[in-house]
Design a protein around this motif. Sequence first.
Motif, PDB file in Angstrom:
ATOM      1  N   GLU A  75      -7.876  82.118 -11.604  1.00 21.22           N
ATOM      2  CA  GLU A  75      -6.515  81.586 -11.682  1.00 21.22           C
ATOM      3  C   GLU A  75      -6.478  80.223 -12.358  1.00 21.22           C
ATOM      4  OE1 GLU A  75      -5.047  81.577  -7.736  1.00 21.22           O
ATOM      5  OE2 GLU A  75      -5.310  83.728  -7.439  1.00 21.22           O
ATOM      6  N   ALA A  76      -7.602  79.498 -12.355  1.00 20.30           N
ATOM      7  CA  ALA A  76      -7.624  78.161 -12.941  1.00 20.30           C
ATOM      8  C   ALA A  76      -7.949  78.182 -14.433  1.00 20.30           C
ATOM      9  CB  ALA A  76      -8.650  77.299 -12.212  1.00 20.30           C
ATOM     10  N   VAL A  77      -8.354  79.342 -14.954  1.00 22.60           N
ATOM     11  CA  VAL A  77      -8.716  79.433 -16.365  1.00 22.60           C
ATOM     12  C   VAL A  77      -7.489  79.855 -17.169  1.00 22.60           C
ATOM     13  CG1 VAL A  77     -10.197  80.582 -18.042  1.00 22.60           C
ATOM     14  CG2 VAL A  77     -11.083  80.027 -15.790  1.00 22.60           C
ATOM     15  N   PRO A  78      -7.045  79.032 -18.111  1.00 22.57           N
ATOM     16  CA  PRO A  78      -5.840  79.358 -18.872  1.00 22.57           C
ATOM     17  C   PRO A  78      -6.130  80.362 -19.987  1.00 22.57           C
ATOM     18  CG  PRO A  78      -6.728  77.256 -19.603  1.00 22.57           C
ATOM     19  CD  PRO A  78      -7.622  77.738 -18.500  1.00 22.57           C
ATOM     20  N   LEU A  79      -5.957  81.654 -19.701  1.00 19.87           N
ATOM     21  CA  LEU A  79      -6.213  82.680 -20.716  1.00 19.87           C
ATOM     22  C   LEU A  79      -4.986  82.852 -21.602  1.00 19.87           C
ATOM     23  CD1 LEU A  79      -8.217  85.336 -18.661  1.00 19.87           C
ATOM     24  CD2 LEU A  79      -9.046  83.421 -20.018  1.00 19.87           C
ATOM     25  N   ASP A  80      -4.573  81.751 -22.208  1.00 18.70           N
ATOM     26  CA  ASP A  80      -3.415  81.734 -23.087  1.00 18.70           C
ATOM     27  C   ASP A  80      -3.777  80.885 -24.296  1.00 18.70           C
ATOM     28  OD1 ASP A  80      -1.015  81.444 -24.397  1.00 18.70           O
ATOM     29  OD2 ASP A  80       0.155  81.018 -22.606  1.00 18.70           O
ATOM     30  N   LEU A  81      -3.797  81.504 -25.467  1.00 17.01           N
ATOM     31  CA  LEU A  81      -4.215  80.790 -26.666  1.00 17.01           C
ATOM     32  C   LEU A  81      -3.373  79.546 -26.937  1.00 17.01           C
ATOM     33  CD1 LEU A  81      -4.876  83.791 -29.103  1.00 17.01           C
ATOM     34  CD2 LEU A  81      -6.578  82.330 -28.021  1.00 17.01           C
ATOM     35  N   LYS A  82      -2.125  79.571 -26.502  1.00 21.92           N
ATOM     36  CA  LYS A  82      -1.215  78.469 -26.815  1.00 21.92           C
ATOM     37  C   LYS A  82      -1.574  77.176 -26.098  1.00 21.92           C
ATOM     38  CE  LYS A  82       2.728  81.530 -27.706  1.00 21.92           C
ATOM     39  NZ  LYS A  82       4.094  81.931 -27.263  1.00 21.92           N
ATOM     40  N   ILE A  83      -2.305  77.266 -24.988  1.00 20.49           N
ATOM     41  CA  ILE A  83      -2.596  76.053 -24.218  1.00 20.49           C
ATOM     42  C   ILE A  83      -4.090  75.733 -24.165  1.00 20.49           C
ATOM     43  CG2 ILE A  83      -0.539  76.262 -22.781  1.00 20.49           C
ATOM     44  CD1 ILE A  83      -2.242  77.447 -20.588  1.00 20.49           C
ATOM     45  N   LEU A  84      -4.908  76.442 -24.950  1.00 22.45           N
ATOM     46  CA  LEU A  84      -6.340  76.175 -24.944  1.00 22.45           C
ATOM     47  C   LEU A  84      -6.703  74.935 -25.749  1.00 22.45           C
ATOM     48  CD1 LEU A  84      -8.018  79.694 -25.275  1.00 22.45           C
ATOM     49  CD2 LEU A  84      -7.802  78.264 -23.246  1.00 22.45           C
ATOM     50  N   GLY A  85      -5.858  74.561 -26.720  1.00 25.37           N
ATOM     51  CA  GLY A  85      -6.164  73.388 -27.530  1.00 25.37           C
ATOM     52  C   GLY A  85      -6.021  73.606 -29.017  1.00 25.37           C
ATOM     53  N   PHE A  86      -5.718  74.838 -29.436  1.00 20.26           N
ATOM     54  CA  PHE A  86      -5.502  75.099 -30.855  1.00 20.26           C
ATOM     55  C   PHE A  86      -4.326  74.263 -31.362  1.00 20.26           C
ATOM     56  CE2 PHE A  86      -7.675  79.163 -29.912  1.00 20.26           C
ATOM     57  CZ  PHE A  86      -8.540  79.235 -30.997  1.00 20.26           C
TER      58      PHE A  86
END
Length: 583
Positions: free
Chosen positions: A297-308
């Motif tokens: 639940e703590a891992v953001p599996l969303d490309l938009k918020i990973l740092g790109f």
Amino acid sequence: MKRGVKGLRLGEILISKGLIGEEDVKRFLDIQKRTGKRIGELLVDEGVLPEKEVIVALSEQLGIPYYSLEDIRSRFDGKSGKFLSEELARQHQVVPVEKQDNVLTVAMADPTNIILLDNLRKISNSEIRPIFSTRQEVSSAIDELYGKRDELKDAVDSSYEDDGALQIESEEEAKVNLDKIMAEAKDATVVKLVDLLIKQAIKVRASDIHIEPFYNKLSIRQRIDGILYESPPPAARLGPAIVSRIKILSNLDISERRLPQDGGFAVRIGKQTIDIRVATVPTVYGEKVVMRLLNKEAVPLDLKILGFLPDQLEQFHQAISQPYGLIFMSGPTGSGKTTTLYAALRQIYTPKKNFFTVEDPVEYRLDGINQVQAKQEIGLSFARALKAFLRLDPDVIMVGEVRDLETGEICLRAALTGHLVLSTIHTNDAPTVITRMIDLGIEPFLLAPSLNMVAAQRLCRKLCPKCKEPYNPSGTPVEEILPRKVKEVFRAREKGCEDCNYTGYRGRIGIYETLPVTDELRSLVVKGWSDVELRNRAREQGMKTLRENGMRLVAEGITSVEEVISVTYTSEEDAEKAKRKIV
């Protein structure tokens, strides 16, 4: 309190406030019949409503006042703590607020607990006036009234009581005395220490716990945002018992102390389920244990918020949206490559396609995707799993890592025959991925047409938003490496704050270097250009380096110059030189 509210059902009050609909009430009433739980409790547990909304509605329904944490603070009279002991307050989650005449006002999450109220009346020798507060507000009020309590520190301190001389036993004794090992591992002190150690690590967002035996001492370290921090260690004599306790939880052989072992278990805290991977290795002073905490639940599996950055996200999305081809993520261990690939799979997942992954280990379970754990000891290598996948009508394949020529060749063959393949590889930057594959033995004329994108990644710590401080970089070497002139950038405040555990940083973000493989680059690969030549041409085509993209994050106030330098330089010596220039 509004007239007529008292006497209404909780569901009716929540509907009248527009917080839930009638269908929600009917659904949870059915669940209530099956479970016996209160409807308010169900609404909070399922995440339908915040606890505060339910507590306020219950307050109106029962005619019992609700106090916020601010209300409680304003009514503390400085003497209320003497009417109830700290132990009782923490055990029953009830906080004495104030006493007027012979009436003691107490805040609690469940003022309908008649048995507890009667016990409080007898203990305090007062009439009890209960009020509603949320569990979090009660817990915070207890800390403010009695002072914060560090249970782990208390347990560590108590482990030194009656700490006699260090007991040395031979390997043969250690091997055969299983009854003693089991008894020590189940000792209440050891069980409590291990439980609190894990709870504390989860609380401070640690990714790993290191337990290391040394001569006459035990070292405990936690990795938080990529950095190891020491924790107060328990008595050295408890080291073997702590290790044995962890091995029992992980279904490992407690009698085997000479060989490395791997295992794992899961813990649940509140609504969180944490998978814990355990690895042991024998050292000269005993077994070292590393526990890796995996919180899906703590891992953001969303490309938009990973740092790109926006342009990189568009390039990456275009690459993974292709029906076939090969995509590589490169970077050192722990740089977040697998998380990026998981997020990519989630982005493109559709039940209309067949997805496979082969990993070592499988870190997180992804719904709808067939995930295979590689097991070298039984011959299930990456290459063997890939060969099996190609017979199972795949559309998208993720390979944990390309380590050898055979795995690389099968990935290449899959990409050239109409499959989308995503994988990781260890290189310093994106262009070097191409030459690394050629070094493995891949033919350039086969590699070039298969590549969609190569990318590099690092993780850097984010500045704590509550305590970061601004400074003006003008006229310093820092200004020369920022993407544009800025009036103000931020740095970590010395000693940080409570919110960031006094580090100045909280959380991490990815820094990316993305290189879409164009037709021109493909022709240069076939011609045998070196990684330096490929990098220079990629820069001419607009590729930004890891450091340049990191500095863009600095300009946005997300991270610090020092942090970007520390993760994007190729050697510690270069990083130290750069840091000295900006001090």
